[in-house]
Design a protein around this motif. Structure first.
Motif, PDB file in Angstrom:
ATOM      1  N   ASN A 181       0.836  -1.153  -0.134  1.00 32.36           N
ATOM      2  CA  ASN A 181       0.040  -0.074  -0.088  1.00 32.36           C
ATOM      3  C   ASN A 181       1.037   1.391  -0.232  1.00 32.36           C
ATOM      4  OD1 ASN A 181      -2.466  -1.501   0.426  1.00 32.36           O
ATOM      5  ND2 ASN A 181      -1.824  -1.884   2.460  1.00 32.36           N
ATOM      6  N   ARG A 182       0.549   2.198  -0.839  1.00 36.34           N
ATOM      7  CA  ARG A 182       1.160   3.323  -0.841  1.00 36.34           C
ATOM      8  C   ARG A 182       0.666   4.085   0.478  1.00 36.34           C
ATOM      9  NH1 ARG A 182       4.172   6.769  -5.400  1.00 36.34           N
ATOM     10  NH2 ARG A 182       5.169   8.355  -3.835  1.00 36.34           N
ATOM     11  N   ILE A 183       1.628   4.813   1.247  1.00 33.30           N
ATOM     12  CA  ILE A 183       1.436   5.247   2.278  1.00 33.30           C
ATOM     13  C   ILE A 183       2.198   6.696   2.663  1.00 33.30           C
ATOM     14  CG2 ILE A 183       0.749   3.331   4.034  1.00 33.30           C
ATOM     15  CD1 ILE A 183       3.655   3.394   4.986  1.00 33.30           C
ATOM     16  N   ASP A 184       3.320   6.569   1.968  1.00 31.51           N
ATOM     17  CA  ASP A 184       4.262   8.128   1.871  1.00 31.51           C
ATOM     18  C   ASP A 184       4.131   8.737   3.621  1.00 31.51           C
ATOM     19  OD1 ASP A 184       4.494   7.891  -0.620  1.00 31.51           O
ATOM     20  OD2 ASP A 184       3.328   9.408  -1.155  1.00 31.51           O
ATOM     21  N   GLU A 185       4.879   7.747   4.159  1.00 34.57           N
ATOM     22  CA  GLU A 185       4.883   8.263   5.640  1.00 34.57           C
ATOM     23  C   GLU A 185       5.942   9.117   5.826  1.00 34.57           C
ATOM     24  OE1 GLU A 185       4.195   5.135   8.323  1.00 34.57           O
ATOM     25  OE2 GLU A 185       4.954   6.054   9.899  1.00 34.57           O
ATOM     26  N   ILE A 186       6.131  10.205   6.604  1.00 31.28           N
ATOM     27  CA  ILE A 186       7.252  10.931   6.806  1.00 31.28           C
ATOM     28  C   ILE A 186       7.850  10.340   8.085  1.00 31.28           C
ATOM     29  CG2 ILE A 186       8.107  13.183   7.471  1.00 31.28           C
ATOM     30  CD1 ILE A 186       7.035  13.454   4.750  1.00 31.28           C
ATOM     31  N   ILE A 187       9.060   9.698   8.023  1.00 30.26           N
ATOM     32  CA  ILE A 187       9.685   9.343   9.161  1.00 30.26           C
ATOM     33  C   ILE A 187      10.727  10.569   9.900  1.00 30.26           C
ATOM     34  CG2 ILE A 187      11.265   7.698   9.970  1.00 30.26           C
ATOM     35  CD1 ILE A 187       8.815   6.194   8.433  1.00 30.26           C
ATOM     36  N   ARG A 188      10.289  10.600  11.215  1.00 34.07           N
ATOM     37  CA  ARG A 188      11.367  11.715  11.763  1.00 34.07           C
ATOM     38  C   ARG A 188      11.789  10.993  12.912  1.00 34.07           C
ATOM     39  NH1 ARG A 188       7.694  16.388  12.995  1.00 34.07           N
ATOM     40  NH2 ARG A 188       6.177  14.875  13.720  1.00 34.07           N
ATOM     41  N   PRO A 189      12.815  11.609  13.473  1.00 33.87           N
ATOM     42  CA  PRO A 189      13.478  10.812  14.641  1.00 33.87           C
ATOM     43  C   PRO A 189      12.575  11.090  15.852  1.00 33.87           C
ATOM     44  CG  PRO A 189      14.687  12.930  14.226  1.00 33.87           C
ATOM     45  CD  PRO A 189      13.891  12.641  12.964  1.00 33.87           C
ATOM     46  N   MET A 190      12.510  10.272  16.977  1.00 36.56           N
ATOM     47  CA  MET A 190      11.662  10.536  18.015  1.00 36.56           C
ATOM     48  C   MET A 190      11.653  11.684  18.747  1.00 36.56           C
ATOM     49  SD  MET A 190       9.510   8.804  19.539  1.00 36.56           S
ATOM     50  CE  MET A 190       9.583   7.175  19.427  1.00 36.56           C
ATOM     51  N   GLU A 191      13.027  12.463  18.792  1.00 35.38           N
ATOM     52  CA  GLU A 191      13.125  13.649  19.160  1.00 35.38           C
ATOM     53  C   GLU A 191      12.295  14.510  18.928  1.00 35.38           C
ATOM     54  OE1 GLU A 191      15.597  11.696  18.210  1.00 35.38           O
ATOM     55  OE2 GLU A 191      17.298  11.773  19.488  1.00 35.38           O
ATOM     56  N   VAL A 192      12.025  14.541  17.453  1.00 34.82           N
ATOM     57  CA  VAL A 192      11.268  15.471  16.766  1.00 34.82           C
ATOM     58  C   VAL A 192       9.629  15.253  17.341  1.00 34.82           C
ATOM     59  CG1 VAL A 192      10.095  16.661  14.711  1.00 34.82           C
ATOM     60  CG2 VAL A 192      12.661  15.848  14.797  1.00 34.82           C
ATOM     61  N   GLU A 193       9.354  14.137  17.338  1.00 33.19           N
ATOM     62  CA  GLU A 193       8.011  13.752  17.681  1.00 33.19           C
ATOM     63  C   GLU A 193       7.689  14.319  18.792  1.00 33.19           C
ATOM     64  OE1 GLU A 193       6.026  11.930  15.580  1.00 33.19           O
ATOM     65  OE2 GLU A 193       7.395  10.990  14.214  1.00 33.19           O
ATOM     66  N   ILE A 194       8.743  14.186  20.117  1.00 35.65           N
ATOM     67  CA  ILE A 194       8.324  14.320  21.299  1.00 35.65           C
ATOM     68  C   ILE A 194       8.582  15.807  21.456  1.00 35.65           C
ATOM     69  CG2 ILE A 194       9.440  14.194  23.695  1.00 35.65           C
ATOM     70  CD1 ILE A 194      10.690  11.402  22.820  1.00 35.65           C
ATOM     71  N   LEU A 195       9.241  16.852  21.006  1.00 35.75           N
ATOM     72  CA  LEU A 195       9.326  18.105  21.029  1.00 35.75           C
ATOM     73  C   LEU A 195       7.978  18.677  20.661  1.00 35.75           C
ATOM     74  CD1 LEU A 195      11.296  20.452  21.656  1.00 35.75           C
ATOM     75  CD2 LEU A 195      11.756  20.580  19.282  1.00 35.75           C
ATOM     76  N   GLU A 196       7.534  18.144  19.476  1.00 38.86           N
ATOM     77  CA  GLU A 196       6.541  18.517  18.675  1.00 38.86           C
ATOM     78  C   GLU A 196       5.306  18.535  19.724  1.00 38.86           C
ATOM     79  OE1 GLU A 196       5.827  18.190  14.183  1.00 38.86           O
ATOM     80  OE2 GLU A 196       4.250  16.689  15.069  1.00 38.86           O
ATOM     81  N   LYS A 197       5.011  17.143  20.270  1.00 47.77           N
ATOM     82  CA  LYS A 197       3.978  16.989  21.110  1.00 47.77           C
ATOM     83  C   LYS A 197       4.121  18.171  22.432  1.00 47.77           C
ATOM     84  CE  LYS A 197       0.910  13.469  22.337  1.00 47.77           C
ATOM     85  NZ  LYS A 197       0.006  14.319  21.499  1.00 47.77           N
ATOM     86  N   GLU A 198       5.117  18.112  22.909  1.00 42.06           N
ATOM     87  CA  GLU A 198       5.290  18.861  24.255  1.00 42.06           C
ATOM     88  C   GLU A 198       5.062  20.442  23.894  1.00 42.06           C
ATOM     89  OE1 GLU A 198       8.764  18.116  26.499  1.00 42.06           O
ATOM     90  OE2 GLU A 198       8.262  15.885  26.660  1.00 42.06           O
ATOM     91  N   VAL A 199       5.561  21.001  22.666  1.00 42.85           N
ATOM     92  CA  VAL A 199       5.501  22.193  22.384  1.00 42.85           C
ATOM     93  C   VAL A 199       4.106  22.499  22.104  1.00 42.85           C
ATOM     94  CG1 VAL A 199       6.142  23.981  20.645  1.00 42.85           C
ATOM     95  CG2 VAL A 199       7.792  22.661  21.744  1.00 42.85           C
ATOM     96  N   PHE A 200       3.584  21.553  21.125  1.00 37.81           N
ATOM     97  CA  PHE A 200       1.826  22.177  20.609  1.00 37.81           C
ATOM     98  C   PHE A 200       1.079  21.856  21.813  1.00 37.81           C
ATOM     99  CE2 PHE A 200       3.707  22.231  16.496  1.00 37.81           C
ATOM    100  CZ  PHE A 200       2.634  22.985  15.871  1.00 37.81           C
ATOM    101  N   SER A 201       1.579  20.911  22.835  1.00 38.30           N
ATOM    102  CA  SER A 201       0.466  20.769  24.053  1.00 38.30           C
ATOM    103  C   SER A 201       0.494  22.044  24.874  1.00 38.30           C
ATOM    104  CB  SER A 201       1.185  19.820  24.972  1.00 38.30           C
ATOM    105  OG  SER A 201       0.979  18.687  24.185  1.00 38.30           O
ATOM    106  N   GLU A 202       1.457  23.212  24.732  1.00 37.78           N
ATOM    107  CA  GLU A 202       1.381  24.514  25.417  1.00 37.78           C
ATOM    108  C   GLU A 202       0.039  25.219  24.913  1.00 37.78           C
ATOM    109  OE1 GLU A 202       3.719  26.046  27.406  1.00 37.78           O
ATOM    110  OE2 GLU A 202       4.632  24.135  27.556  1.00 37.78           O
ATOM    111  N   ALA A 203      -0.502  24.734  24.054  1.00 33.89           N
ATOM    112  CA  ALA A 203      -1.846  25.467  23.360  1.00 33.89           C
ATOM    113  C   ALA A 203      -1.429  26.925  23.175  1.00 33.89           C
ATOM    114  CB  ALA A 203      -3.028  25.175  24.431  1.00 33.89           C
TER     115      ALA A 203
END
Ligand SMILES: Cc1cc2nc3c(=O)[nH]c(=O)nc-3n(C[C@H](O)[C@H](O)[C@H](O)COP(=O)(O)OP(=O)(O)OC[C@H]3O[C@@H](n4cnc5c(N)ncnc54)[C@H](O)[C@@H]3O)c2cc1C
Length: 527
Positions: A86-108
């Motif tokens: 299946n064509r998924i075109d998933e962007i793979i990013r390091p775990m550090e980015v995923e964590i940073l993004e979650k924490e920063v965006f959770s600042e609302a």
């Protein structure tokens, strides 16, 4: 000579421990002063509190996450297919980015509960981390929210607004903006991507060539409605339906490749083909270009001014620390007049840029309804129109000036470190330098914005003279002087002359520096 005396005892330990323990906000008296001066008095304490709180995260945990992701081997990549074909075109990013993004965006940050000045001081500190796959998604989300706050008139758009602004079950939607195509990024009116209304549902077809934050949940996309001469603005979800994200089912588009860039390397910038992607029009179709430029790009351009200042402030701070540690010829390098002079010069430019952009934000925050698409002169609401016009032009002036100053300042900060300055793993400076060059290019390169400012002033000059414009910007004395110069340049039509157009470039730089210098003086004069 015994072996012991041959061992070189030199150590960077002291410098490293000072840098490691440096709080981005508390170790920066100038930024503290500027953020005490510009916000209205009733919010000052909250701004200070928010800055101290977030600075602990930025200076420690988030900085370390960024250091963890900022290496060539951890660049984002795209996985085109899953193991089942299946064509998924998933962007793979390091775990550090995923964590940073979650924490920063959770600042609302963009929630109505967050005061604009609180948001601003937080963003300023976050941007000191460099682009880091966080600055671009943040500002794109901010622009998307501003657009939707004006135009979310359907249940789909209202849901996207809530997802991005307030979060749904703790998950915050992330925005992107795709305008540029292979034949041109500046010339958005020449877009070829097409929107077709199929049985009441708009769908997008065609290629976008620069798509940053390609991992986002929603993109603002410009496209030409079939058989139309104007460009409309749409919001295109990345996933098919509400479940699409979990099923990895894209909204009828392919991510063809990720770009290999000099700066902002942690950020996935993709080439995308839309093949019937579901799209929601935002605002009147014929007003799409005015809205995307007047609202979405205005936010991005203002952020370039802020993030360029943030990069400079951090770069200079670390260069000053290094100069107070490093010795050569038996003395600290900061004692050499040439080094001291360089530090003084870049320190001044960094502070001037921060003061200028904060003054601009304070003018912007006073505008009812924020940015608006299009700006027709209005006699009836002249005062408001004039304030909007000033902010619109200042956004472009600050964008081009800070984005031009930042690489110079960072290059000089790098030179203070000598050979260590260009080592990617010695300090953040090479990364900030590379990111600062991208700031100069995206959201309108210098010459495009110089042209736009010229055209704007030319267009309104009989209604709002360049002299009044400059006086409103800088006060009577200097404003009058620069206003007359501006008038002459417009009358001579300098942009149509290869010899004379340079005068316009120099004038705009002078005008913006004067605005920044005045803002800086105000900060210095404040208690
Ligand atoms: C890292 C990176 C990420 C990006 N991400 C995105 C994204 O997410 N979404 C998006 O839509 N775009 C994105 N862009 C594209 C960016 O916005 C464009 O590169 C930019 O708008 C310029 O377009 P262009 O590259 O086609 O240059 P062109 O438009 O071809 O311009 C080339 C040169 O000509 C000059 N020029 C053009 N027109 C004029 C004029 N009227 N007067 C004077 N000079 C002129 C420009 O100043 C420039 O120097 C990204 C770019 C970079 C570098």
């Amino acid at each position: 000579m015994d072996r012991q005396t041959l061992i070189n005892p030199y150590s960077f330990e002291l410098f490293l421990s000072l840098r490691e323990n440096m709080d981005f906000y508390l170790s920066d008296p100038f930024s503290q002063r500027a953020f005490r001066y510009f916000p209205p008095s009733e919010i000052k304490e909250e701004v200070e509190r928010a800055a101290c709180e977030i600075s602990k995260k930025v200076s420690n945990r988030w900085r370390k996450l960024v250091e963890g992701m900022a290496s060539w081997e951890k660049r984002p990549s795209v996985l085109h297919y899953d193991p089942y074909g299946n064509r998924i075109d998933e962007i793979i990013r390091p775990m550090e980015v995923e964590i940073l993004e979650k924490e920063v965006f959770s600042e609302a940050l963009f929630s109505k509960r967050t005061h604009p000045w609180v948001r601003l001081v937080k963003l300023f500190l976050i941007y000191q981390l460099g682009e880091s796959c966080i600055a671009c998604p943040l500002v794109c989300t901010e622009g998307l929210i501003a657009l939707l706050e004006n135009y979310a008139d359907t249940s789909e758009l209202k849901r996207i607004l809530v997802h991005c602004r307030d979060g749904i079950d703790g998950d915050f939607g992330i925005g992107a903006q795709y305008l540029s195509e292979i034949q041109g990024g500046s010339d958005v009116p020449a877009n070829r991507v097409t929107a077709i209304n199929e049985n009441g549902q708009w769908r997008i077809y065609g290629d976008k060539f620069f798509c940053s934050a390609a991992h986002a949940d929603y993109a603002v996309v410009t496209a030409r409605p079939q058989n139309s001469s104007s460009i409309a603005t749409f919001v295109v979800p990345s996933w098919e339906g509400l479940e699409g994200k979990f099923k990895r089912k894209r909204n009828n588009f392919t991510i063809n490749r990720l770009k290999w860039k000099m700066g902002t390397v942690e950020l996935p910038t993709a080439e995308i083909t839309f093949n019937g992607s579901i799209a929601y029009p935002v605002g009147p179709l014929e007003k799409g270009l005015a809205n995307v430029v007047g609202i979405v790009l205005a936010h991005s351009r203002m952020t370039v001014g802020l993030s360029s200042a943030a990069f400079m402030i951090r770069g200079v701070r670390e260069a000053k620390l290094y100069a107070s540690f490093r010795e050569a010829f038996g003395t600290k390098i900061e004692n050499f007049p040439l080094v001291a002079r360089t530090l003084e010069e870049i320190d001044h430019i960094a502070k001037r840029s921060l003061a200028g952009v904060l003054k601009l934000y304070s003018l912007f925050f006073d505008l009812p309804g924020g940015f608006q698409g299009g700006l027709k002169p209005s006699k009836k609401f002249f005062d408001l129109w004039r304030r909007r016009f000033l902010v619109r032009e200042l956004v472009m002036l600050q964008k081009i000036t800070a984005a031009y100053d930042a690489p110079d300042v960072l290059r000089k900060a790098i030179s203070i470190f000598g050979g260590h300055g260009v080592m990617e793993d010695f300090s953040a400076l090479p990364r900030l330098f590379r990111d600062s060059i991208v700031n100069e290019l995206w959201e309108g390169p210098r010459n495009v914005l110089l042209t736009q400012i010229y055209r704007d002033l030319q267009r309104v000059k009989d209604f709002y003279s360049p002299i009044n414009f400059c006086k409103d910007l800088l006060g009577n004395g200097l404003g009058e002087e620069l206003g007359k110069e501006c008038m002459e340049l417009l009358e001579k039509d300098v942009l149509s002359s290869r010899e004379e157009c340079k005068l316009w470039d120099e004038f705009c730089e002078k005008l913006c520096w004067a605005f920044q210098e005045q803002a800086l003086e105000e900060v210095y004069a404040s208690k």
